[in-house]
Design a protein around this motif. Structure first.
Motif, PDB file in Angstrom:
ATOM      1  N   GLU A  98      15.218  -3.589   2.817  1.00 37.13           N
ATOM      2  CA  GLU A  98      13.779  -3.431   2.994  1.00 37.13           C
ATOM      3  C   GLU A  98      13.157  -4.764   3.385  1.00 37.13           C
ATOM      4  O   GLU A  98      13.688  -5.816   3.027  1.00 37.13           O
ATOM      5  N   TYR A  99      12.032  -4.693   4.095  1.00 42.09           N
ATOM      6  CA  TYR A  99      11.246  -5.890   4.376  1.00 42.09           C
ATOM      7  C   TYR A  99      10.366  -6.168   3.164  1.00 42.09           C
ATOM      8  O   TYR A  99       9.779  -5.260   2.589  1.00 42.09           O
ATOM      9  N   VAL A 100      10.282  -7.430   2.794  1.00 35.99           N
ATOM     10  CA  VAL A 100       9.516  -7.834   1.620  1.00 35.99           C
ATOM     11  C   VAL A 100       8.647  -9.025   1.998  1.00 35.99           C
ATOM     12  O   VAL A 100       9.106  -9.951   2.668  1.00 35.99           O
ATOM     13  N   ASN A 101       7.378  -8.985   1.566  1.00 36.36           N
ATOM     14  CA  ASN A 101       6.488 -10.124   1.757  1.00 36.36           C
ATOM     15  C   ASN A 101       6.454 -10.915   0.457  1.00 36.36           C
ATOM     16  O   ASN A 101       6.212 -10.348  -0.606  1.00 36.36           O
ATOM     17  N   LEU A 102       6.724 -12.215   0.553  1.00 38.93           N
ATOM     18  CA  LEU A 102       6.667 -13.095  -0.608  1.00 38.93           C
ATOM     19  C   LEU A 102       5.242 -13.612  -0.702  1.00 38.93           C
ATOM     20  O   LEU A 102       4.864 -14.548   0.000  1.00 38.93           O
ATOM     21  N   SER A 103       4.448 -12.982  -1.538  1.00 39.01           N
ATOM     22  CA  SER A 103       3.035 -13.325  -1.670  1.00 39.01           C
ATOM     23  C   SER A 103       2.881 -14.752  -2.178  1.00 39.01           C
ATOM     24  O   SER A 103       3.635 -15.203  -3.016  1.00 39.01           O
ATOM     25  N   GLY A 104       1.899 -15.451  -1.651  1.00 40.42           N
ATOM     26  CA  GLY A 104       1.670 -16.840  -2.042  1.00 40.42           C
ATOM     27  C   GLY A 104       2.513 -17.814  -1.237  1.00 40.42           C
ATOM     28  O   GLY A 104       2.210 -18.996  -1.154  1.00 40.42           O
ATOM     29  N   GLY A 157       6.898  -2.243   0.887  1.00 39.81           N
ATOM     30  CA  GLY A 157       6.177  -1.025   1.241  1.00 39.81           C
ATOM     31  C   GLY A 157       4.706  -1.242   0.945  1.00 39.81           C
ATOM     32  O   GLY A 157       4.099  -2.183   1.442  1.00 39.81           O
ATOM     33  N   GLN A 158       4.139  -0.390   0.089  1.00 42.68           N
ATOM     34  CA  GLN A 158       2.736  -0.544  -0.304  1.00 42.68           C
ATOM     35  C   GLN A 158       2.601  -0.975  -1.756  1.00 42.68           C
ATOM     36  O   GLN A 158       1.509  -0.977  -2.312  1.00 42.68           O
ATOM     37  N   ALA A 159       3.719  -1.356  -2.369  1.00 39.23           N
ATOM     38  CA  ALA A 159       3.712  -1.742  -3.778  1.00 39.23           C
ATOM     39  C   ALA A 159       3.885  -3.249  -3.926  1.00 39.23           C
ATOM     40  O   ALA A 159       4.784  -3.835  -3.326  1.00 39.23           O
ATOM     41  N   GLN A 160       3.000  -3.849  -4.710  1.00 40.83           N
ATOM     42  CA  GLN A 160       3.110  -5.276  -5.010  1.00 40.83           C
ATOM     43  C   GLN A 160       3.402  -5.425  -6.500  1.00 40.83           C
ATOM     44  O   GLN A 160       2.716  -4.833  -7.330  1.00 40.83           O
ATOM     45  N   ARG A 161       4.430  -6.188  -6.821  1.00 41.71           N
ATOM     46  CA  ARG A 161       4.822  -6.408  -8.207  1.00 41.71           C
ATOM     47  C   ARG A 161       5.179  -7.879  -8.404  1.00 41.71           C
ATOM     48  O   ARG A 161       5.581  -8.553  -7.468  1.00 41.71           O
ATOM     49  N   THR A 162       5.059  -8.326  -9.636  1.00 44.75           N
ATOM     50  CA  THR A 162       5.549  -9.648 -10.003  1.00 44.75           C
ATOM     51  C   THR A 162       6.929  -9.457 -10.603  1.00 44.75           C
ATOM     52  O   THR A 162       7.097  -8.673 -11.543  1.00 44.75           O
ATOM     53  N   ILE A 163       7.910 -10.139 -10.025  1.00 40.11           N
ATOM     54  CA  ILE A 163       9.288 -10.018 -10.502  1.00 40.11           C
ATOM     55  C   ILE A 163       9.847 -11.408 -10.796  1.00 40.11           C
ATOM     56  O   ILE A 163       9.335 -12.414 -10.306  1.00 40.11           O
ATOM     57  N   GLU A 164      10.890 -11.447 -11.602  1.00 39.83           N
ATOM     58  CA  GLU A 164      11.609 -12.693 -11.833  1.00 39.83           C
ATOM     59  C   GLU A 164      12.669 -12.845 -10.758  1.00 39.83           C
ATOM     60  O   GLU A 164      13.374 -11.887 -10.425  1.00 39.83           O
ATOM     61  N   LYS A 224       7.145  -2.014   7.146  1.00 41.74           N
ATOM     62  CA  LYS A 224       6.671  -3.383   6.910  1.00 41.74           C
ATOM     63  C   LYS A 224       5.788  -3.406   5.667  1.00 41.74           C
ATOM     64  O   LYS A 224       5.070  -2.448   5.390  1.00 41.74           O
ATOM     65  N   PRO A 225       5.818  -4.510   4.922  1.00 41.59           N
ATOM     66  CA  PRO A 225       4.964  -4.603   3.729  1.00 41.59           C
ATOM     67  C   PRO A 225       3.495  -4.447   4.089  1.00 41.59           C
ATOM     68  O   PRO A 225       3.018  -5.018   5.061  1.00 41.59           O
ATOM     69  N   ALA A 226       2.792  -3.627   3.294  1.00 39.52           N
ATOM     70  CA  ALA A 226       1.379  -3.345   3.572  1.00 39.52           C
ATOM     71  C   ALA A 226       0.584  -3.290   2.272  1.00 39.52           C
ATOM     72  O   ALA A 226      -0.048  -2.300   1.965  1.00 39.52           O
ATOM     73  N   CYS A 227       0.650  -4.370   1.502  1.00 36.90           N
ATOM     74  CA  CYS A 227      -0.091  -4.430   0.239  1.00 36.90           C
ATOM     75  C   CYS A 227      -1.459  -5.016   0.465  1.00 36.90           C
ATOM     76  O   CYS A 227      -1.640  -5.915   1.287  1.00 36.90           O
ATOM     77  N   ALA A 228      -2.419  -4.537  -0.305  1.00 31.11           N
ATOM     78  CA  ALA A 228      -3.753  -5.135  -0.282  1.00 31.11           C
ATOM     79  C   ALA A 228      -3.646  -6.536  -0.872  1.00 31.11           C
ATOM     80  O   ALA A 228      -2.839  -6.773  -1.763  1.00 31.11           O
ATOM     81  N   THR A 229      -4.418  -7.451  -0.365  1.00 25.28           N
ATOM     82  CA  THR A 229      -4.318  -8.843  -0.817  1.00 25.28           C
ATOM     83  C   THR A 229      -4.683  -9.022  -2.269  1.00 25.28           C
ATOM     84  O   THR A 229      -4.232  -9.948  -2.917  1.00 25.28           O
ATOM     85  N   ASP A 230      -5.517  -8.126  -2.823  1.00 21.63           N
ATOM     86  CA  ASP A 230      -5.911  -8.271  -4.209  1.00 21.63           C
ATOM     87  C   ASP A 230      -5.227  -7.258  -5.127  1.00 21.63           C
ATOM     88  O   ASP A 230      -5.649  -7.042  -6.255  1.00 21.63           O
ATOM     89  N   ALA A 231      -4.134  -6.647  -4.645  1.00 26.70           N
ATOM     90  CA  ALA A 231      -3.443  -5.637  -5.446  1.00 26.70           C
ATOM     91  C   ALA A 231      -2.777  -6.280  -6.652  1.00 26.70           C
ATOM     92  O   ALA A 231      -2.071  -7.265  -6.519  1.00 26.70           O
ATOM     93  N   THR A 232      -3.014  -5.698  -7.807  1.00 25.98           N
ATOM     94  CA  THR A 232      -2.350  -6.172  -9.014  1.00 25.98           C
ATOM     95  C   THR A 232      -1.733  -5.012  -9.777  1.00 25.98           C
ATOM     96  O   THR A 232      -1.331  -5.175 -10.917  1.00 25.98           O
TER      97      THR A 232
END
Length: 178
Positions: free
Chosen positions: A31-37, A123-130, A167-175
């Motif tokens: 999968e394609y993943v966006n590394l936020s930040g 995808g459309q899911a943003q999560r914090t992972i280790e 392609k990753p499509a998360c909202a920028t403020d998704a928590t």
């Protein structure tokens, strides 16, 4: 006529499994993943056999900031960053070494790796992972997502699919899900 009650019983027994699967998102083997930040998109391998996630990093060093331990590193990917990335150290993981990786002089059956928390969008899911940091430049995928992170994504992995979530499509403020 005897088959009807039998078929009904089978359907009733199978339905709880179907309802559990209905709430999950199907992802492919890759999968394609966006590394936020970090503002970087990478291809990832989803590996249910691995427990932790691993990100390809180089020049990894620990340092202190305001009494806390942090990690500074560079992404070890083809179009690697020129600027270092700095994140707080979450913990240090012990990764079991393979038999070919064992050094008898060190007598360690594991490798200690720094672990950071990282927001990722798949995808459309943003999560914090280790994510543990190690040089994965010899591998095809710079990010390996293991079972602990896949649980956070409520994922089902279909190995016959690739890039099922696009392609990753998360909202920028998704928590959601953090």
């Amino acid at each position: 006529m005897r088959l009807k009650p039998f078929a009904l019983i089978i359907c009733l027994l199978l339905s709880p499994g179907l309802s559990i699967a209905a709430g999950k998102t199907v992802y492919g083997l890759n999968e394609y993943v966006n590394l936020s930040g970090i503002n970087t998109e990478v291809a990832a391998k989803l590996d249910t056999g691995a427990k932790t996630a691993s990100l390809s990093a180089r020049d990894i060093e620990r340092f202190k900031r305001d009494g806390e331990t942090w990690v500074r590193f560079y992404l070890a990917i083809d179009d690697a960053h020129d600027n270092p990335i700095e994140r707080p150290l979450a913990r240090v993981s012990k990764i079991k070494r393979r038999s070919g990786d064992f050094d008898p002089e060190e007598q360690k059956t594991y490798t200690a790796r720094p672990v950071i928390e990282l927001k990722v969008c798949m995808g459309q899911a943003q999560r914090t992972i280790e994510v543990n940091l190690t040089d994965r430049s010899a591998f095809q995928y710079p990010l390996l997502i293991g079972s602990e992170a896949l649980k956070r994504f409520n994922a089902l992995v279909d190995p016959s699919l690739k890039y099922a979530s696009g392609k990753p499509a998360c909202a920028t403020d998704a928590t959601l899900g953090e």
